[in-house]
Design a protein around this motif. Structure first.
Motif, PDB file in Angstrom:
ATOM      1  N   ASN A  48      51.271  43.432  29.072  1.00 51.80           N
ATOM      2  CA  ASN A  48      52.041  43.334  29.827  1.00 51.80           C
ATOM      3  C   ASN A  48      52.811  44.347  28.907  1.00 51.80           C
ATOM      4  O   ASN A  48      53.965  44.865  28.912  1.00 51.80           O
ATOM      5  N   ASP A  65      58.854  45.267  37.409  1.00 49.09           N
ATOM      6  CA  ASP A  65      57.532  44.820  36.756  1.00 49.09           C
ATOM      7  C   ASP A  65      57.476  43.924  35.491  1.00 49.09           C
ATOM      8  O   ASP A  65      56.511  43.030  36.162  1.00 49.09           O
ATOM      9  N   TYR A 113      54.216  52.119  41.774  1.00 48.81           N
ATOM     10  CA  TYR A 113      53.080  51.315  41.921  1.00 48.81           C
ATOM     11  C   TYR A 113      53.636  50.171  42.387  1.00 48.81           C
ATOM     12  O   TYR A 113      54.825  49.627  42.486  1.00 48.81           O
ATOM     13  N   ASP A 114      52.799  50.023  43.553  1.00 57.01           N
ATOM     14  CA  ASP A 114      53.236  47.912  43.523  1.00 57.01           C
ATOM     15  C   ASP A 114      52.512  46.748  42.860  1.00 57.01           C
ATOM     16  O   ASP A 114      51.976  47.964  42.059  1.00 57.01           O
ATOM     17  N   ASP A 115      52.147  46.098  43.854  1.00 52.43           N
ATOM     18  CA  ASP A 115      52.068  44.745  42.744  1.00 52.43           C
ATOM     19  C   ASP A 115      50.386  44.420  42.269  1.00 52.43           C
ATOM     20  O   ASP A 115      50.393  43.877  42.021  1.00 52.43           O
ATOM     21  N   ASN A 116      49.674  45.259  42.976  1.00 51.35           N
ATOM     22  CA  ASN A 116      48.274  45.877  42.785  1.00 51.35           C
ATOM     23  C   ASN A 116      47.974  47.006  41.923  1.00 51.35           C
ATOM     24  O   ASN A 116      46.880  47.406  41.434  1.00 51.35           O
ATOM     25  N   HIS A 117      48.964  46.841  41.400  1.00 51.45           N
ATOM     26  CA  HIS A 117      49.436  48.039  39.590  1.00 51.45           C
ATOM     27  C   HIS A 117      48.610  49.697  40.522  1.00 51.45           C
ATOM     28  O   HIS A 117      48.054  50.272  39.628  1.00 51.45           O
TER      29      HIS A 117
END
Length: 595
Positions: A28, A498, A571-575
């Motif tokens: 991360n 994130d 960006y979304d949760d799926n990167h």
């Protein structure tokens, strides 16, 4: 497995190498450069299908501006419609009324203002002279705010106190303005051009945001009960989410094809028709540029030689396309994509593959720019340095031939500064050192890579290049450092949303909280939001300097870099980057029906 301070591994790297002597990343970690944009790898390659589709027209001339390309039937229709629109603009401009401001606003939002530069300059020069002579701008909020925005965008300084007329006796904005939706939208748009110290525009932004959001809540179903063409709810939402000054006009143009209103339906219809033709013509230009970039990327061979590095030429091109929007700058967009690709490749060397010893040697070689020093490097670094040297020499030669100035020293200097900043981060990570927040940010502004892009832009444009202006851009003035700061902090803001604040992500927020142990993440995030706002104010001020030491087109490119940032990091949760991908599909692949 990288020498650099660990960066967030949100890209799908292709089998990155591992070795015992390489520094293991945390999953991360935080991105430090323009190159570190999360997205699935598959979205950003240029497929053979794209090449086959885009090569249906012969590529005889590398300059694919609208004046130099055959667009079939549109080549006949477009000039006639353009001339009709010019005549209409000149006619309303002579009247010196509000209608000319409305027409300029429509032209800009439709992304066709590059056709009308001289006429727009003449009209706004007259509007500014009228303001200087008479002072008061009127009592109509929509008109005052629109004139304010258009003039400031053009580099004319109009003081923010023109909005004092809309305050009540207590010094607050009149609550009766909540019925003037068009006025509130224009006022909100105007507030985006604030500079430091203009509290009234900060108040205006909050005031308009509150009232417009409340209006949206009261009208949730307007699109179902109104005429299908009356999309005021969507226009209000778009104004709040994508104010013109902080958005890329060409990326947003389609949203306005059916939403603009004017008192003169004839010129509005002509503008819509012109904009649709223009959109398709410019799309064709971009498609052919992608073919050129695809061929160059294959020929240079870095994707084959450096298997650990990213292979995303389409993404690199989109940054170039966003910075340089004039369709006639086709060759410049293609050339700019090349150094952007090298920012990514070098970032991957520091971040994915190199040991600290290797990247130290690589940085020394870049600073010396000495081919003999390169011999000490590993083979993969030799390949990268050769590509960097060849691209820098090639671009410098083209710029010298076209504009009479050889920028090779400046370009080499900017690459050295980028690698120096990458190395600082590598040393921080290797030693486990945590820098102070401001120390981190000062270095991260350079390691963002934004200055590398914009210094190349400055020389590729070739306007106003003198010893004085070269010295100015070489030392990264605020017109360059401000968009770099915006990019860096936007990315760090996303990291805080994130990631868990566990001390490994290396963001400004993380370091700030280490210095201010009583601060919550919410407080740190609010500080970063304020810092982004302040950076925009500094950028706005740079564009209002008169006389401005750098040309207007360069200022616009710097603004466009800042405008691009939300797309790069939303960006979304799926990167993935759904917003950027949506705009890419719209601008590059989805043509507009002309009827």
């Amino acid at each position: 497995m990288a020498a650099s301070m660990s960066t967030k591994t949100l890209f799908a790297f292709i089998n990155p190498p591992t070795a015992d002597n390489r520094i293991q990343k945390t999953p991360n970690s935080n991105p430090y450069s323009l190159a570190s944009m999360p997205s699935a790898h598959k979205h950003w390659k240029i497929s053979q299908d794209h090449d086959d589709t885009f090569t249906s027209t012969p590529l005889e001339n590398p300059n694919y501006g609208t004046k130099k390309h055959d667009f079939g039937g549109l080549s006949v229709q477009h000039p006639h419609k353009l001339e009709a629109c010019r005549r209409a603009l000149r006619k309303v401009g002579k009247d010196d009324g509000f209608e000319c401001l409305n027409m300029i606003n429509a032209i800009q939002r439709l992304g066709i203002d590059y056709h009308f530069e001289e006429d727009i300059d003449a009209i706004l020069k007259g509007q500014y002279a009228k303001y200087i002579a008479h002072g008061d701008c009127g009592q109509n909020l929509h008109e005052v705010a629109l004139r304010f925005r258009l003039l400031r965008q053009r580099g004319y300084y109009v003081p923010a106190d023109v909005f004092n007329n809309f305050k009540d006796r207590e010094g607050k904005f009149d609550k009766e303005l909540d019925n003037d939706i068009n006025g509130l939208m224009s006022f909100f748009e105007a507030s985006q051009l604030s500079i430091e110290g203009e509290d009234i525009l900060d108040e205006a932004s909050s005031f308009c945001d509150q009232l417009l959001n409340a209006w949206q809540i009261r009208h949730p179903d307007d699109n179902q009960v109104r005429h299908p063409d009356d999309n005021q709810v969507s226009v209000v939402g778009n104004t709040l989410g994508n104010p013109y000054h902080k958005s890329l006009a060409r990326f947003m143009a389609k949203k306005f094809f059916g939403n603009l209103r004017g008192t003169n339906g004839l010129w509005l219809n002509d503008l819509h028709h012109l904009a649709k033709m223009d959109f398709n013509m410019v799309q064709s230009i971009h498609q052919k540029e992608i073919v050129q970039i695809s061929k160059w990327w294959k020929d240079v061979g870095l994707a084959q030689e450096l298997k650990f590095a990213r292979d995303q030429p389409l993404k690199w091109y989109i940054v170039s396309m966003a910075c340089l929007t004039d369709p006639d700058l086709s060759e410049e967009r293609v050339e700019l994509t090349k150094p952007i690709s090298l920012i990514y490749i070098i970032d991957d060397i520091f971040d994915v593959h190199g040991t600290l010893e290797e990247v130290t040697l690589f940085t020394e070689a870049i600073n010396k720019w000495d081919l003999a020093a390169v011999e000490e490097l590993p083979e993969y670094m030799k390949i990268c340095f050769k590509a960097l040297n060849d691209i820098t020499d090639e671009i410098s030669h083209k710029i010298h031939r076209k504009h009479g100035w050889n920028p090779v020293d400046s370009l080499r200097k900017t690459w050295a500064s980028l690698c120096n900043a990458f190395l600082v981060e590598a040393q921080w990570f290797s030693s486990g050192q945590s820098p102070k927040a401001e120390e981190y940010l000062k270095n991260a502004v350079v390691s963002s890579g934004v200055h590398v892009v914009l210094i190349h832009v400055f020389f590729l444009l070739g306007h106003g290049v003198t010893k004085e202006t070269v010295h100015l851009v070489d030392n990264v003035p605020e017109i360059i450092s401000s968009p770099a700061t915006i990019l860096r902090l936007w990315d760090d803001l996303g990291s805080a949303m994130d990631e868990n604040q566990d001390g490994h992500d290396g963001s400004y927020i993380d370091y700030y909280m280490k210095e201010h142990k009583d601060s919550a993440v919410k407080d740190a995030r609010e500080k970063v939001v304020d810092m982004i706002s302040d950076s925009w104010k500094r950028l706005n001020k740079e564009c209002l300097i008169s006389p401005n030491p750098v040309p207007a087109k360069f200022n616009e490119a710097c603004l466009n870099m800042a405008r691009m940032v939300p797309l790069l990091y939303s960006y979304d949760d799926n990167h993935d980057l759904p917003s950027l991908e949506e705009h890419m599909e719209s601008v590059l692949y989805q043509s507009v029906p002309l009827m």
